[in-house]
Design a protein around this motif. Structure first.
Motif, PDB file in Angstrom:
ATOM      1  N   VAL A 242      70.804  54.605  32.278  1.00 22.36           N
ATOM      2  CA  VAL A 242      69.612  54.175  33.011  1.00 22.36           C
ATOM      3  C   VAL A 242      69.187  55.243  34.012  1.00 22.36           C
ATOM      4  CG1 VAL A 242      68.681  52.414  34.572  1.00 22.36           C
ATOM      5  CG2 VAL A 242      70.235  51.755  32.730  1.00 22.36           C
ATOM      6  N   ASP A 243      70.175  55.946  34.593  1.00 19.86           N
ATOM      7  CA  ASP A 243      69.884  56.943  35.625  1.00 19.86           C
ATOM      8  C   ASP A 243      69.269  58.205  35.033  1.00 19.86           C
ATOM      9  OD1 ASP A 243      71.046  55.269  37.610  1.00 19.86           O
ATOM     10  OD2 ASP A 243      73.028  55.916  36.927  1.00 19.86           O
ATOM     11  N   THR A 244      69.878  58.712  33.978  1.00 20.64           N
ATOM     12  CA  THR A 244      69.400  59.955  33.365  1.00 20.64           C
ATOM     13  C   THR A 244      70.028  60.113  31.988  1.00 20.64           C
ATOM     14  OG1 THR A 244      69.223  62.354  33.664  1.00 20.64           O
ATOM     15  CG2 THR A 244      71.265  61.317  34.369  1.00 20.64           C
ATOM     16  N   GLY A 245      69.526  61.053  31.229  1.00 22.47           N
ATOM     17  CA  GLY A 245      70.071  61.314  29.904  1.00 22.47           C
ATOM     18  C   GLY A 245      71.017  62.504  29.923  1.00 22.47           C
ATOM     19  N   LEU A 246      71.495  62.879  28.736  1.00 23.84           N
ATOM     20  CA  LEU A 246      72.419  64.008  28.613  1.00 23.84           C
ATOM     21  C   LEU A 246      71.646  65.281  28.292  1.00 23.84           C
ATOM     22  CD1 LEU A 246      75.354  62.327  26.649  1.00 23.84           C
ATOM     23  CD2 LEU A 246      75.165  62.734  29.102  1.00 23.84           C
ATOM     24  N   SER A 247      70.734  65.616  29.160  1.00 20.32           N
ATOM     25  CA  SER A 247      69.935  66.823  28.974  1.00 20.32           C
ATOM     26  C   SER A 247      70.555  67.982  29.749  1.00 20.32           C
ATOM     27  CB  SER A 247      68.499  66.582  29.439  1.00 20.32           C
ATOM     28  OG  SER A 247      68.476  66.226  30.807  1.00 20.32           O
ATOM     29  N   ALA A 248      70.057  69.186  29.482  1.00 20.92           N
ATOM     30  CA  ALA A 248      70.582  70.370  30.158  1.00 20.92           C
ATOM     31  C   ALA A 248      70.356  70.298  31.661  1.00 20.92           C
ATOM     32  CB  ALA A 248      69.932  71.624  29.576  1.00 20.92           C
ATOM     33  N   SER A 249      69.234  69.718  32.070  1.00 21.67           N
ATOM     34  CA  SER A 249      68.945  69.630  33.500  1.00 21.67           C
ATOM     35  C   SER A 249      69.950  68.735  34.226  1.00 21.67           C
ATOM     36  CB  SER A 249      67.528  69.093  33.712  1.00 21.67           C
ATOM     37  OG  SER A 249      67.394  67.803  33.139  1.00 21.67           O
ATOM     38  N   THR A 250      70.491  67.723  33.533  1.00 21.42           N
ATOM     39  CA  THR A 250      71.486  66.842  34.148  1.00 21.42           C
ATOM     40  C   THR A 250      72.757  67.613  34.476  1.00 21.42           C
ATOM     41  OG1 THR A 250      70.630  64.931  32.938  1.00 21.42           O
ATOM     42  CG2 THR A 250      72.866  64.757  33.823  1.00 21.42           C
ATOM     43  N   PHE A 251      73.253  68.377  33.504  1.00 23.19           N
ATOM     44  CA  PHE A 251      74.475  69.152  33.735  1.00 23.19           C
ATOM     45  C   PHE A 251      74.237  70.255  34.764  1.00 23.19           C
ATOM     46  CE2 PHE A 251      74.788  67.584  29.321  1.00 23.19           C
ATOM     47  CZ  PHE A 251      75.900  66.773  29.469  1.00 23.19           C
ATOM     48  N   ALA A 252      73.052  70.855  34.725  1.00 27.77           N
ATOM     49  CA  ALA A 252      72.728  71.890  35.706  1.00 27.77           C
ATOM     50  C   ALA A 252      72.693  71.304  37.116  1.00 27.77           C
ATOM     51  CB  ALA A 252      71.392  72.537  35.362  1.00 27.77           C
ATOM     52  N   SER A 253      72.160  70.093  37.253  1.00 27.33           N
ATOM     53  CA  SER A 253      72.107  69.445  38.568  1.00 27.33           C
ATOM     54  C   SER A 253      73.513  69.178  39.102  1.00 27.33           C
ATOM     55  CB  SER A 253      71.327  68.134  38.477  1.00 27.33           C
ATOM     56  OG  SER A 253      69.995  68.367  38.059  1.00 27.33           O
ATOM     57  N   CYS A 254      74.407  68.732  38.224  1.00 27.56           N
ATOM     58  CA  CYS A 254      75.797  68.482  38.642  1.00 27.56           C
ATOM     59  C   CYS A 254      76.467  69.779  39.088  1.00 27.56           C
ATOM     60  CB  CYS A 254      76.583  67.851  37.497  1.00 27.56           C
ATOM     61  SG  CYS A 254      76.010  66.212  37.005  1.00 27.56           S
ATOM     62  N   ALA A 255      76.264  70.843  38.310  1.00 26.72           N
ATOM     63  CA  ALA A 255      76.884  72.124  38.643  1.00 26.72           C
ATOM     64  C   ALA A 255      76.345  72.679  39.957  1.00 26.72           C
ATOM     65  CB  ALA A 255      76.653  73.117  37.511  1.00 26.72           C
ATOM     66  N   VAL A 256      75.028  72.613  40.149  1.00 27.15           N
ATOM     67  CA  VAL A 256      74.423  73.136  41.382  1.00 27.15           C
ATOM     68  C   VAL A 256      74.897  72.335  42.588  1.00 27.15           C
ATOM     69  CG1 VAL A 256      72.241  73.397  42.617  1.00 27.15           C
ATOM     70  CG2 VAL A 256      72.415  74.114  40.231  1.00 27.15           C
ATOM     71  N   ASP A 257      74.960  71.023  42.442  1.00 28.30           N
ATOM     72  CA  ASP A 257      75.417  70.182  43.550  1.00 28.30           C
ATOM     73  C   ASP A 257      76.851  70.536  43.940  1.00 28.30           C
ATOM     74  OD1 ASP A 257      74.936  67.550  45.186  1.00 28.30           O
ATOM     75  OD2 ASP A 257      76.895  67.291  44.241  1.00 28.30           O
ATOM     76  N   TYR A 258      77.713  70.738  42.945  1.00 25.78           N
ATOM     77  CA  TYR A 258      79.108  71.087  43.239  1.00 25.78           C
ATOM     78  C   TYR A 258      79.195  72.448  43.927  1.00 25.78           C
ATOM     79  CZ  TYR A 258      84.066  72.029  42.634  1.00 25.78           C
ATOM     80  OH  TYR A 258      85.385  72.332  42.865  1.00 25.78           O
ATOM     81  N   LEU A 259      78.450  73.415  43.419  1.00 27.84           N
ATOM     82  CA  LEU A 259      78.498  74.759  43.995  1.00 27.84           C
ATOM     83  C   LEU A 259      78.014  74.753  45.445  1.00 27.84           C
ATOM     84  CD1 LEU A 259      77.161  76.852  40.973  1.00 27.84           C
ATOM     85  CD2 LEU A 259      79.522  76.620  41.740  1.00 27.84           C
ATOM     86  N   GLU A 260      76.965  74.000  45.724  1.00 24.70           N
ATOM     87  CA  GLU A 260      76.445  73.955  47.092  1.00 24.70           C
ATOM     88  C   GLU A 260      77.429  73.286  48.045  1.00 24.70           C
ATOM     89  OE1 GLU A 260      72.725  71.976  46.741  1.00 24.70           O
ATOM     90  OE2 GLU A 260      71.612  73.799  46.203  1.00 24.70           O
ATOM     91  N   ARG A 261      78.152  72.288  47.552  1.00 21.56           N
ATOM     92  CA  ARG A 261      79.081  71.554  48.408  1.00 21.56           C
ATOM     93  C   ARG A 261      80.391  72.310  48.647  1.00 21.56           C
ATOM     94  NH1 ARG A 261      78.434  65.731  48.655  1.00 21.56           N
ATOM     95  NH2 ARG A 261      76.543  65.064  47.590  1.00 21.56           N
ATOM     96  N   HIS A 262      80.892  73.008  47.622  1.00 18.03           N
ATOM     97  CA  HIS A 262      82.267  73.503  47.687  1.00 18.03           C
ATOM     98  C   HIS A 262      82.426  75.021  47.562  1.00 18.03           C
ATOM     99  CE1 HIS A 262      83.664  69.338  47.321  1.00 18.03           C
ATOM    100  NE2 HIS A 262      82.794  69.193  46.329  1.00 18.03           N
ATOM    101  N   CYS A 263      81.431  75.736  47.099  1.00 18.64           N
ATOM    102  CA  CYS A 263      81.681  77.129  46.721  1.00 18.64           C
ATOM    103  C   CYS A 263      80.818  78.167  47.437  1.00 18.64           C
ATOM    104  CB  CYS A 263      81.495  77.296  45.205  1.00 18.64           C
ATOM    105  SG  CYS A 263      82.581  76.250  44.226  1.00 18.64           S
ATOM    106  N   LEU A 264      79.538  77.911  47.581  1.00 18.79           N
ATOM    107  CA  LEU A 264      78.621  78.961  48.020  1.00 18.79           C
ATOM    108  C   LEU A 264      78.959  79.496  49.405  1.00 18.79           C
ATOM    109  CD1 LEU A 264      75.186  77.636  46.698  1.00 18.79           C
ATOM    110  CD2 LEU A 264      76.753  79.290  45.661  1.00 18.79           C
TER     111      LEU A 264
END
Length: 274
Positions: A242-264
């Motif tokens: 319901v929230d979102t599908g399994l598109s490339a933008s979904t995985f990219a959003s997860c990766a960017v969120d993790y990088l901003e929180r823990h890595c950058l």
């Protein structure tokens, strides 16, 4: 039952605990024993002593104490700690059978120290059959996770792939593993951040057995996990269809969120395996 609690009960009430089915005798007052349980009624017991050191318990009237903490030792291959192999189990069975056949021994107490791996070894050694019986009676089992396998490996096993392509695939796989090992060494030295990202198999909620209700109410749930190989910390991004599908933008959003929180903010090179 914990011996300390049992002794407190006796000191206070002056009579055995109503839920303690084993006959009381002098060996229950051994100050070194922390826990004790009955394996064979009025004959064989398993006990655990206080502390991490292997202690020598002296035999009392009709009671024999023995341990194999320093005799049956598991030689690990990596970071595993057991269980003991068949040769150790055979030695234990022979030793225990000798004591059981001795008419002068009324009770046998097999004990272990408080060290967790050793205690687990001895519990499985003396009670493995009981565990197996309970598992079979209650129809229990242990789930073994399955590893993801690539299509080329399966095709080669089914003999649908030429051997030259298979060898080329194996070389690429070994090269990839070598690069990953180098990256792990760099990450352990603090020279980079090494991440791994994967998508868990879809989970359907709620779990129902009724087919008619199931197809009307099922909801596909997904879990994208990012794992830091060096620190062994994982972050899960859970969402439903319901929230979102399994598109490339979904995985990219997860990766960017993790990088901003823990890595950058660490300002280190980031190696990301997908």
């Amino acid at each position: 039952m914990k011996i300390g609690n049992y002794v407190k009960w006796l000191n206070y009430y002056g009579q055995p605990h109503p839920y303690y089915s084993v006959n009381m005798d002098e060996f229950y007052y051994n100050a070194e024993i922390e826990y004790i349980t009955e394996i064979i009624k009025n004959k064989l017991y398993f006990a655990s002593t206080h502390g991490d050191e292997t202690k020598v318990l002296k035999a009392s009237a009709g009671t024999l104490y023995f341990t194999t903490d320093e005799e049956l030792i598991y030689v690990n291959y990596y970071y595993d700690f057991g269980p003991l192999n068949l040769s150790c189990l055979y030695k234990f069975c022979c030793q225990l059978n000798t004591y059981l056949c001795n008419p002068s021994v009324r009770r046998i107490v097999y004990y272990s120290s408080g060290i967790s791996p050793k205690r687990i070894h001895q519990i499985l050694t003396i009670a493995g059959g009981s565990f197996r019986k309970i598992f079979n009676e209650k129809n229990l089992s242990l789930f073994t996770p399955k590893k993801d396998r690539c299509d080329l490996c399966i095709e080669y096993e089914k003999r649908n792939l030429h051997e030259d392509k298979w060898k080329e695939h194996v070389e690429d796989k070994n090269r990839s593993r070598d690069e990953r090992s180098k990256d792990k060494d760099r990450a352990s030295k603090g020279e980079c951040i090494l991440l791994c990202m994967d998508l868990q198999a879809v989970k359907v909620a709620p779990t129902l057995n009724a087919a008619k209700i199931y197809f009307k109410t099922n909801l596909g749930c997904h879990n994208v996990t990012v794992y830091n190989i060096t620190s062994r910390q994982a972050t899960c991004f859970c969402f439903s269809e319901v929230d979102t599908g399994l598109s490339a933008s979904t995985f990219a959003s997860c990766a960017v969120d993790y990088l901003e929180r823990h890595c950058l903010f660490k300002k280190l090179p980031i190696v990301h395996f997908v």
